[in-house]
Design a protein around this motif. Structure first.
Motif, PDB file in Angstrom:
ATOM      1  N   LYS A  43       0.832  -1.208   0.000  1.00 19.77           N
ATOM      2  CA  LYS A  43       0.000   0.000   0.000  1.00 19.77           C
ATOM      3  C   LYS A  43       0.863   1.254   0.000  1.00 19.77           C
ATOM      4  CE  LYS A  43      -3.930  -2.099   2.369  1.00 19.77           C
ATOM      5  NZ  LYS A  43      -4.638  -2.212   3.643  1.00 19.77           N
ATOM      6  N   GLU A  44       1.936   1.236   0.819  1.00 23.33           N
ATOM      7  CA  GLU A  44       2.830   2.397   0.878  1.00 23.33           C
ATOM      8  C   GLU A  44       3.510   2.631  -0.474  1.00 23.33           C
ATOM      9  OE1 GLU A  44       5.561   2.023   4.154  1.00 23.33           O
ATOM     10  OE2 GLU A  44       3.953   1.884   5.626  1.00 23.33           O
ATOM     11  N   ILE A  45       3.905   1.554  -1.135  1.00 28.98           N
ATOM     12  CA  ILE A  45       4.533   1.681  -2.457  1.00 28.98           C
ATOM     13  C   ILE A  45       3.558   2.305  -3.444  1.00 28.98           C
ATOM     14  CG2 ILE A  45       5.341   0.338  -4.454  1.00 28.98           C
ATOM     15  CD1 ILE A  45       6.670  -1.579  -2.404  1.00 28.98           C
ATOM     16  N   GLU A  46       2.322   1.839  -3.426  1.00 30.28           N
ATOM     17  CA  GLU A  46       1.309   2.403  -4.336  1.00 30.28           C
ATOM     18  C   GLU A  46       1.078   3.882  -4.055  1.00 30.28           C
ATOM     19  OE1 GLU A  46       0.028   1.042  -7.079  1.00 30.28           O
ATOM     20  OE2 GLU A  46       1.403  -0.602  -6.615  1.00 30.28           O
ATOM     21  N   GLU A  47       1.037   4.249  -2.769  1.00 32.23           N
ATOM     22  CA  GLU A  47       0.849   5.662  -2.411  1.00 32.23           C
ATOM     23  C   GLU A  47       2.019   6.501  -2.904  1.00 32.23           C
ATOM     24  OE1 GLU A  47       0.289   5.661   1.823  1.00 32.23           O
ATOM     25  OE2 GLU A  47      -1.655   4.655   1.691  1.00 32.23           O
ATOM     26  N   LEU A  48       3.243   5.973  -2.759  1.00 29.82           N
ATOM     27  CA  LEU A  48       4.421   6.709  -3.219  1.00 29.82           C
ATOM     28  C   LEU A  48       4.432   6.830  -4.741  1.00 29.82           C
ATOM     29  CD1 LEU A  48       7.148   5.258  -0.841  1.00 29.82           C
ATOM     30  CD2 LEU A  48       6.264   7.584  -0.860  1.00 29.82           C
ATOM     31  N   ARG A  49       4.007   5.775  -5.423  1.00 32.62           N
ATOM     32  CA  ARG A  49       3.945   5.851  -6.887  1.00 32.62           C
ATOM     33  C   ARG A  49       2.948   6.908  -7.331  1.00 32.62           C
ATOM     34  NH1 ARG A  49       4.208  -0.532  -8.159  1.00 32.62           N
ATOM     35  NH2 ARG A  49       6.457  -0.704  -8.251  1.00 32.62           N
ATOM     36  N   ALA A  50       1.818   6.957  -6.657  1.00 33.50           N
ATOM     37  CA  ALA A  50       0.797   7.953  -7.002  1.00 33.50           C
ATOM     38  C   ALA A  50       1.337   9.361  -6.746  1.00 33.50           C
ATOM     39  CB  ALA A  50      -0.470   7.710  -6.190  1.00 33.50           C
ATOM     40  N   LEU A  51       2.024   9.526  -5.632  1.00 39.60           N
ATOM     41  CA  LEU A  51       2.599  10.830  -5.297  1.00 39.60           C
ATOM     42  C   LEU A  51       3.666  11.213  -6.314  1.00 39.60           C
ATOM     43  CD1 LEU A  51       2.757  13.139  -3.205  1.00 39.60           C
ATOM     44  CD2 LEU A  51       4.512  11.815  -2.037  1.00 39.60           C
TER      45      LEU A  51
END
Length: 103
Positions: A43-51
């Motif tokens: 989830k954190e990786i996905e959030e960072l990718r979105a950011l």
């Protein structure tokens, strides 16, 4: 004596099964915790990718007409700075155009 021997064998089997089940339960608990950590990290990786995609700078697209204008101005003897001032393109972009990067 045969009765006691079979009793101790049964105790050994029961203890072995109990220990095995405790060990299995312990590993299953550890696996579930690790799986939870993995899900959190995903989830954190996905959030960072979105950011990261939101922070990507927008590239200004130079048109063929702008490229031709820059080349014409250079042929007229203007400096990179003068061309930059006239066209509103940076000196770096003027340099890239004149060095053939956009050809």
């Amino acid at each position: 004596m045969g009765i006691f021997k079979s009793k101790s064998q049964d105790d050994w089997k029961i203890n072995y099964i109990k220990e095995f089940n405790e060990m299995r339960d312990s590993y299953e608990d550890k696996l579930q915790k690790k799986q939870g950590e993995i899900e959190t990290l995903k989830k954190e990786i996905e959030e960072l990718r979105a950011l990261k995609s939101n922070l990507r700078p927008k590239e200004k697209q130079i048109k063929d007409t702008d490229i031709e204008q820059i080349k014409e101005l250079r042929n007229e003897g203007l400096s990179y700075r003068q061309i930059s001032d006239k066209t509103s393109w940076s000196k770096a972009t003027v340099c890239r155009v004149l060095n053939g990067l956009y050809d």
